[in-house]
Design a protein around this motif. Structure first.
Motif, PDB file in Angstrom:
ATOM      1  N   HIS A  89      65.873  18.256 -15.886  1.00 31.37           N
ATOM      2  CA  HIS A  89      64.106  18.352 -16.075  1.00 31.37           C
ATOM      3  C   HIS A  89      63.503  18.611 -14.666  1.00 31.37           C
TER       4      HIS A  89
ATOM      5  N   THR B 234      61.529  21.628 -19.419  1.00 33.52           N
ATOM      6  CA  THR B 234      61.914  21.757 -20.589  1.00 33.52           C
ATOM      7  C   THR B 234      63.076  22.891 -20.881  1.00 33.52           C
TER       8      THR B 234
ATOM      9  N   GLN C   4      62.216  15.859 -28.091  1.00 36.32           N
ATOM     10  CA  GLN C   4      61.222  16.663 -28.614  1.00 36.32           C
ATOM     11  C   GLN C   4      60.320  16.084 -29.798  1.00 36.32           C
TER      12      GLN C   4
ATOM     13  N   THR D 114      55.969  21.900 -24.478  1.00 41.61           N
ATOM     14  CA  THR D 114      56.957  21.938 -25.264  1.00 41.61           C
ATOM     15  C   THR D 114      57.211  23.092 -26.302  1.00 41.61           C
TER      16      THR D 114
END
Length: 599
Positions: free
Chosen positions: A389, A421, A453, A530
């Motif tokens: 990440h 991500t 998530q 995301t």
């Protein structure tokens, strides 16, 4: 294959900050600080009151000088801040950080006039600046100035506002952090006799295989939050009211409007994200029903991070983790992986576990140099995904640094989280391929990603939903702790449905969420980024290597473009299309399908 030079990775796992300064006794440090103050003073003396008369060429020269000053400011702040993050017991680093922050605030106030005078230029003249070829590189920067023109105050008021924040809203925010940090918690002893009594240790026990241990740890932290519920409610109301007052001063329609302008997100996009998440709570319910069935119990809120099995995952040491990550990135693009390798070869990563080190993980980028990554690598897959990440952030900034000047180097958060991500998804697919038919490892990998998530998509958007209700209430009157407690519980009941049992203590949990105090409506951006990352990854799976050039151009665009336009232009992802949100959530549904196959 990963080059053999990876063997040169330092076993110390500590970063080398000599690219910034050799130490606090480095004479260059004090010289740079003095020089910076002199440059800011000289700039103010030369241009204050004259900006409206400058030609496009002169404005471009001014912007380049401001970029150089801000770049140097970043280096001066970076050195003590990174030293302190690596060892929070380093009093010298703390003192230097405070000293530099005070000096840089003065520098910023010296330079504040320039943007204000730009904003005050007559609209016709300002439009000519925006369209001039000499300022082409700064067009989006000027567009952003034009956007905030109606909301800017006089220089004197802006300077006063900057100073007042330190003893006003920011003081309340810091009070909450300091007070929470000084609390003591009832100790919890695990079945194997280990005792935890700090917030970090107790929070880590939420991942413990023993159900009673998880409950006791959860209650220990919330017991403190309950005890000080009135104080934290008072602070949150004060901070929220200050945002309301500032929004009114600046002629924003609301605090939400103020923040969306800063984020470069339209309200229809924000509302679409909120509505899109609320329409797919079924994904959250489905996962936790599966987990409850596997554990043989209904999931309580203290169990959402419980392991699926009492068997521990095999450890993955640092060298193996780094090699695995580089292999995953190499499958995407060899140059991308090679640049990641440089972070390890040049000691830009501090991964060592040691007392006094700041918790969590971050990537700190300094334009004109490179990024530094901090984390504590504990030889497990969670650490490996954290490394992936933060490396995503580092690589994103590396591509920016190659093409953008300082004012175009800070992408809005929706774009800033895409590469991080995306890196995790690359790593997940690589590890799943390595796992083959090992159902237990595949389940462990998939559940970790799913829980991340689901948190980013549904928990973070629920936090922003809480903020909507708090800031709406602040428009009418003040609120108290009970209003926050009740609102938080109502929102979580809708999120959890019958899949997760809420404990009474959860009503106090909002006080742990730093972002609702630090910056309003920060959390929805995690949800948005995301969704964008998932959309990008689906595109990559569809078109393969042809996706790579556009993706890297997206990273390199920094803040030179409006982020919605950049996504459309470089990777054909339209955040204004609600289908993008729903299609991204199909990736989550696909992971759930894979999970069911391992059960």
């Amino acid at each position: 294959m990963v080059r053999s030079s990876i063997q040169q990775i330092s076993d110390t796992q500590e970063w080398d900050l000599r690219d910034l300064y050799a130490g606090f006794d480095d004479p260059q440090f004090e010289e740079d600080l003095r020089n910076l103050q002199q440059r800011a003073s000289a700039f103010r003396e030369q241009y204050r009151g004259n900006v409206a008369q400058l030609s496009p060429v002169q404005v471009a020269d001014c912007l380049r000088e401001l970029e150089s000053i801000h770049q140097k400011s970043g280096y001066l702040y970076a050195f003590p801040a990174l030293k302190f993050a690596a060892d929070t017991r380093d009093s010298e680093a703390h003192q230097f950080e405070d000293k530099v922050m005070e000096a840089l605030t003065q520098v910023d106030n010296q330079l504040l006039f320039f943007d204000l005078e730009l904003q005050a230029i007559a609209e016709t003249s300002f439009n000519e600046l925006q369209q001039s070829s000499e300022l082409k590189n700064y067009r989006h920067y000027l567009d952003r100035i034009a956007e905030v023109r109606p909301h800017t105050l006089t220089e004197e008021v802006e300077q006063t506002r900057n100073r007042d924040l330190l003893t006003g809203r920011e003081a309340f925010v810091k009070l909450r952090s300091v007070h929470l940090g000084e609390q003591e918690y009832d100790p919890v002893t695990t079945p194997d006799g280990k005792t935890a009594d700090t917030e970090a240790e107790l929070s880590a026990l939420l991942f413990h295989p023993d159900a009673d241990t998880r409950l006791n740890a959860y209650q220990s932290v919330r017991r403190v939050l309950k005890q000080h519920n009135s104080l934290y409610g008072y602070i949150l109301n004060a901070v929220t009211q200050d945002h309301r007052i500032e929004s009114q001063m600046r002629s924003y329609k609301s605090t939400l409007h103020k923040q969306l302008v800063a984020d470069e997100v339209s309200e229809p996009v924000f509302r679409a994200i909120m509505d899109g998440m609320q329409s797919r709570f079924d994904l959250f319910h489905r996962y936790y029903r599966l987990k409850g069935k596997a554990l043989g119990q209904k999931i309580r809120i203290c169990d959402i991070y419980a392991p699926w099995t009492t068997e521990t995952e095999p450890p993955i040491d640092y060298q193996t983790g780094v090699t695995t990550l580089l292999e995953a990135l190499e499958q995407f693009d060899v140059n991308y992986a090679r640049r990641a390798e440089e972070f390890f070869l040049n000691n830009w990563v501090d991964a060592k576990v040691r007392p006094g080190k700041r918790g969590g993980a971050f990537c700190a980028y300094f334009h004109g140099k490179h990024s530094y990554l901090l984390m504590s690598y504990t030889e497990d897959y969670t650490s490996l995904f954290t490394l992936a990440h933060e490396m995503g952030h580092g690589l994103h900034f590396d591509w920016i640094d190659r093409q953008q000047s300082y004012f175009n180097s800070n992408p809005p958060l929706v774009l800033a989280e895409v590469a991080s991500t995306f890196n995790e998804l690359l790593l997940l697919d690589h590890l799943l391929n390595q796992a083959g038919d090992d159902a237990k490892l595949r389940r462990a990998l998939i559940t970790r990603q799913l829980e991340d998530q689901l948190s980013l998509l549904f928990r973070q958007s629920t936090i922003s939903r809480l903020e909507l209700m708090l800031h709406d209430r602040a428009e009418e009157s003040s609120f108290d702790r009970q209003f926050v407690n009740d609102t938080w519980m109502d929102l979580y009941r809708k999120l959890c449905g019958d899949s997760v049992e809420l404990l009474d203590e959860h009503q106090y949990d909002w006080a742990r969420i730093g972002h609702v105090f630090f910056k309003p409506f920060y959390c929805y951006q995690y949800t948005a980024s995301t969704l964008v990352s998932l959309a990008c990854y689906q595109k990559y799976r569809e078109v393969g290597k042809d996706f790579v050039p556009g993706y890297l151009e997206l990273l390199a665009s920094g803040s030179q473009w409006n982020q919605v336009e950049a996504l459309r232009h470089f990777v054909d992802v339209d955040l204004e299309d609600t289908a993008t949100i729903q299609n991204a959530l199909e990736y989550v549904r696909g992971l759930l399908n894979q999970l069911e196959q391992t059960l």
